[in-house]
Design a protein around this motif. Structure first.
Motif, PDB file in Angstrom:
ATOM      1  N   ILE A 239       0.851  -1.208   0.000  1.00  0.00           N
ATOM      2  CA  ILE A 239       0.000   0.000   0.000  1.00  0.00           C
ATOM      3  C   ILE A 239       0.881   1.252   0.000  1.00  0.00           C
ATOM      4  O   ILE A 239       0.642   2.215  -0.728  1.00  0.00           O
ATOM      5  N   ASN A 240       1.936   1.211   0.830  1.00  0.00           N
ATOM      6  CA  ASN A 240       2.870   2.332   0.913  1.00  0.00           C
ATOM      7  C   ASN A 240       3.552   2.571  -0.434  1.00  0.00           C
ATOM      8  O   ASN A 240       3.702   3.713  -0.880  1.00  0.00           O
ATOM      9  N   LYS A 241       3.955   1.483  -1.107  1.00  0.00           N
ATOM     10  CA  LYS A 241       4.621   1.588  -2.409  1.00  0.00           C
ATOM     11  C   LYS A 241       3.673   2.198  -3.453  1.00  0.00           C
ATOM     12  O   LYS A 241       4.063   3.067  -4.242  1.00  0.00           O
ATOM     13  N   ALA A 242       2.417   1.722  -3.440  1.00  0.00           N
ATOM     14  CA  ALA A 242       1.418   2.239  -4.392  1.00  0.00           C
ATOM     15  C   ALA A 242       1.169   3.726  -4.161  1.00  0.00           C
ATOM     16  O   ALA A 242       1.037   4.511  -5.114  1.00  0.00           O
ATOM     17  N   THR A 243       1.131   4.143  -2.888  1.00  0.00           N
ATOM     18  CA  THR A 243       0.927   5.557  -2.548  1.00  0.00           C
ATOM     19  C   THR A 243       2.085   6.418  -3.056  1.00  0.00           C
ATOM     20  O   THR A 243       1.876   7.490  -3.626  1.00  0.00           O
ATOM     21  N   GLU A 245       4.201   5.710  -5.520  1.00  0.00           N
ATOM     22  CA  GLU A 245       4.201   5.743  -6.983  1.00  0.00           C
ATOM     23  C   GLU A 245       3.143   6.712  -7.517  1.00  0.00           C
ATOM     24  O   GLU A 245       3.382   7.435  -8.492  1.00  0.00           O
ATOM     25  N   ASP A 246       1.964   6.718  -6.859  1.00  0.00           N
ATOM     26  CA  ASP A 246       0.900   7.647  -7.252  1.00  0.00           C
ATOM     27  C   ASP A 246       1.336   9.091  -7.037  1.00  0.00           C
ATOM     28  O   ASP A 246       1.066   9.973  -7.864  1.00  0.00           O
ATOM     29  N   MET A 247       2.034   9.328  -5.927  1.00  0.00           N
ATOM     30  CA  MET A 247       2.520  10.675  -5.609  1.00  0.00           C
ATOM     31  C   MET A 247       3.530  11.159  -6.662  1.00  0.00           C
ATOM     32  O   MET A 247       3.456  12.289  -7.136  1.00  0.00           O
ATOM     33  N   LYS A 248       4.451  10.277  -7.048  1.00  0.00           N
ATOM     34  CA  LYS A 248       5.475  10.648  -8.034  1.00  0.00           C
ATOM     35  C   LYS A 248       4.864  10.867  -9.417  1.00  0.00           C
ATOM     36  O   LYS A 248       5.225  11.802 -10.130  1.00  0.00           O
ATOM     37  N   ASN A 253       2.123  16.336  -3.185  1.00  0.00           N
ATOM     38  CA  ASN A 253       2.909  16.460  -1.954  1.00  0.00           C
ATOM     39  C   ASN A 253       2.490  15.341  -0.998  1.00  0.00           C
ATOM     40  O   ASN A 253       1.321  14.967  -0.955  1.00  0.00           O
ATOM     41  N   LEU A 254       3.450  14.844  -0.234  1.00  0.00           N
ATOM     42  CA  LEU A 254       3.148  13.747   0.693  1.00  0.00           C
ATOM     43  C   LEU A 254       3.992  13.871   1.950  1.00  0.00           C
ATOM     44  O   LEU A 254       5.202  14.086   1.876  1.00  0.00           O
ATOM     45  N   SER A 255       3.337  13.743   3.094  1.00  0.00           N
ATOM     46  CA  SER A 255       4.052  13.697   4.381  1.00  0.00           C
ATOM     47  C   SER A 255       3.782  12.339   5.018  1.00  0.00           C
ATOM     48  O   SER A 255       2.624  11.936   5.158  1.00  0.00           O
TER      49      SER A 255
END
Length: 280
Positions: A239-243, A245-248, A253-255
Motif C-alpha cells: 500500500i505504501n509503495k502504491a501511494t 508511486e501515485d505521488m510521483k 505532496n506527501l508527508s
C-alpha cells in the motif's frame, strides 16, 4: 601438447578458444539447472508452506562473531519478562473506548466441541516444531480416536486451571540474531517452541475471539496484522509503495511518518491485554 596432439605452436590459440567455449557452455548449463531447481523448490515451498517461503525470500544468514554472555542475556530478558508492569489505567482515551463499546455484547462461552478441536488440528502444520513433548501435529491429525479425549482434557484445563499440567505451558526458547552486533542481548529475537497440545488449544480460543471481533466489526479496516487473508507487514508495504508511486506520477505532496515500537510484543503488560479483552 600430447593430449590435444598439437602439430605446432600455432594450434595453441584455436584449441584454447575451443576449450573456453566448452567451459562457457558447461557453466551456462549448470546455471540453467540451478535456476530450474530453485524455481521448482520455491513453487513447492509456496504451495506447502507460504509463510516459510516469504520468510526465506531474500533472507541473509547472520553469523555470530562474538559469543553472548549468559549473565548479560539473563539480566536483559529478566528486566522485560520477570518485572510485572501495569498500563496507565487513568488514561482518558481508555474511558472513551470503553464508552464507545458499552453496547458490545459479552461473548458467550460454550464448551469446546470435538469439531472445534478437529478443525484446529487440521489447520496446524504437519511437522512444525513440537516442543518438549515431541509429538508432531502429523500424528495428532491421523490419530482421530484421541480427538474426543483431547477435547475433554482442554475442558478440564479451562474449567480448573490449577489441574493444568506444567508441561503444557513449558517451552524451549531459541534466540535468533537480528543484526551483526551479536554481543548485545537486545539484538536477538526470541522464538519459543511450545507443545503442540498448547498450540491447538490457543488456536481454538483464537478462532473464537476472531469470530467475535468480526461479527461486531471491532477490527478497524486499516488493521492488517493478525487478520485472515492478509500478510500484515507485506500488505502495508505494498500500500505504501502504491501511494508513493501515485505521488510521483501525479506530482503530489506527501508527508509520511513511521512509528517503530522497540520490543513491542515482549513488553506489552498482561494487564493491558486483559483490559482489552474486558472492553471488547
Amino acid at each position: 601438447m600430447r593430449k590435444y596432439k598439437f602439430k605446432s605452436n600455432e594450434d595453441i590459440p584455436s584449441v584454447t578458444e575451443k576449450l573456453k567455449q566448452q567451459l562457457l557452455a558447461k557453466s551456462q548449463r549448470i546455471k540453467r539447472f540451478e535456476k530450474r531447481r530453485k524455481f521448482y523448490s520455491h513453487n513447492k515451498m509456496f504451495k506447502e508452506n507460504t509463510k516459510r517461503f516469504y520468510r526465506e525470500l531474500g533472507k541473509k544468514s547472520i553469523e555470530i562473531s562474538e559469543p553472548l554472555e549468559k549473565e548479560a542475556l539473563e539480566n536483559f530478558w529478566a528486566n522485560i519478562w520477570e518485572k510485572e508492569k501495569r498500563h496507565n489505567e487513568r488514561a482518558e482515551w481508555i474511558k472513551q473506548i470503553e464508552n464507545e463499546n458499552q453496547q458490545t455484547p459479552t461473548q458467550e462461552w460454550l464448551e469446546i466441541s470435538i469439531a472445534e478441536t478437529t478443525c484446529a488440528i487440521k489447520k496446524s502444520s504437519n511437522w512444525k516444531a513440537p516442543g518438549i513433548v515431541g509429538i508432531a501435529n502429523f500424528w495428532i491429525k491421523h490419530l482421530t480416536a484421541l480427538h474426543k479425549d483431547l477435547t475433554n482434557a482442554y475442558y478440564i484445563c479451562i474449567d480448573n486451571p490449577e489441574e493444568c499440567p506444567n508441561w503444557l505451558t513449558t517451552g524451549i526458547t531459541y534466540l535468533l540474531p537480528k543484526t551483526e552486533d551479536s554481543a548485545n542481548p537486545k539484538n536477538y529475537r526470541p522464538i519459543t517452541c511450545l507443545p503442540t497440545m498448547y498450540k491447538i488449544l490457543t488456536s481454538i480460543l483464537s478462532a473464537r475471539c476472531y469470530s467475535h471481533l468480526e461479527n461486531y466489526n471491532l477490527l478497524p479496516s486499516e488493521q492488517k496484522g493478525c487478520r485472515k487473508g492478509s500478510y500484515g507487514c507485506k500488505d502495508q508495504l505494498l500500500i505504501n509503495k502504491a501511494t508513493l508511486e501515485d505521488m510521483k506520477t501525479r506530482k503530489k505532496n506527501l508527508s509520511t511518518a513511521w512509528v517503530d515500537y522497540k520490543k513491542a510484543f515482549d513488553s506489552v503488560p498482561h494487564s493491558w491485554i486483559l483490559k482489552c479483552l474486558e472492553i471488547y
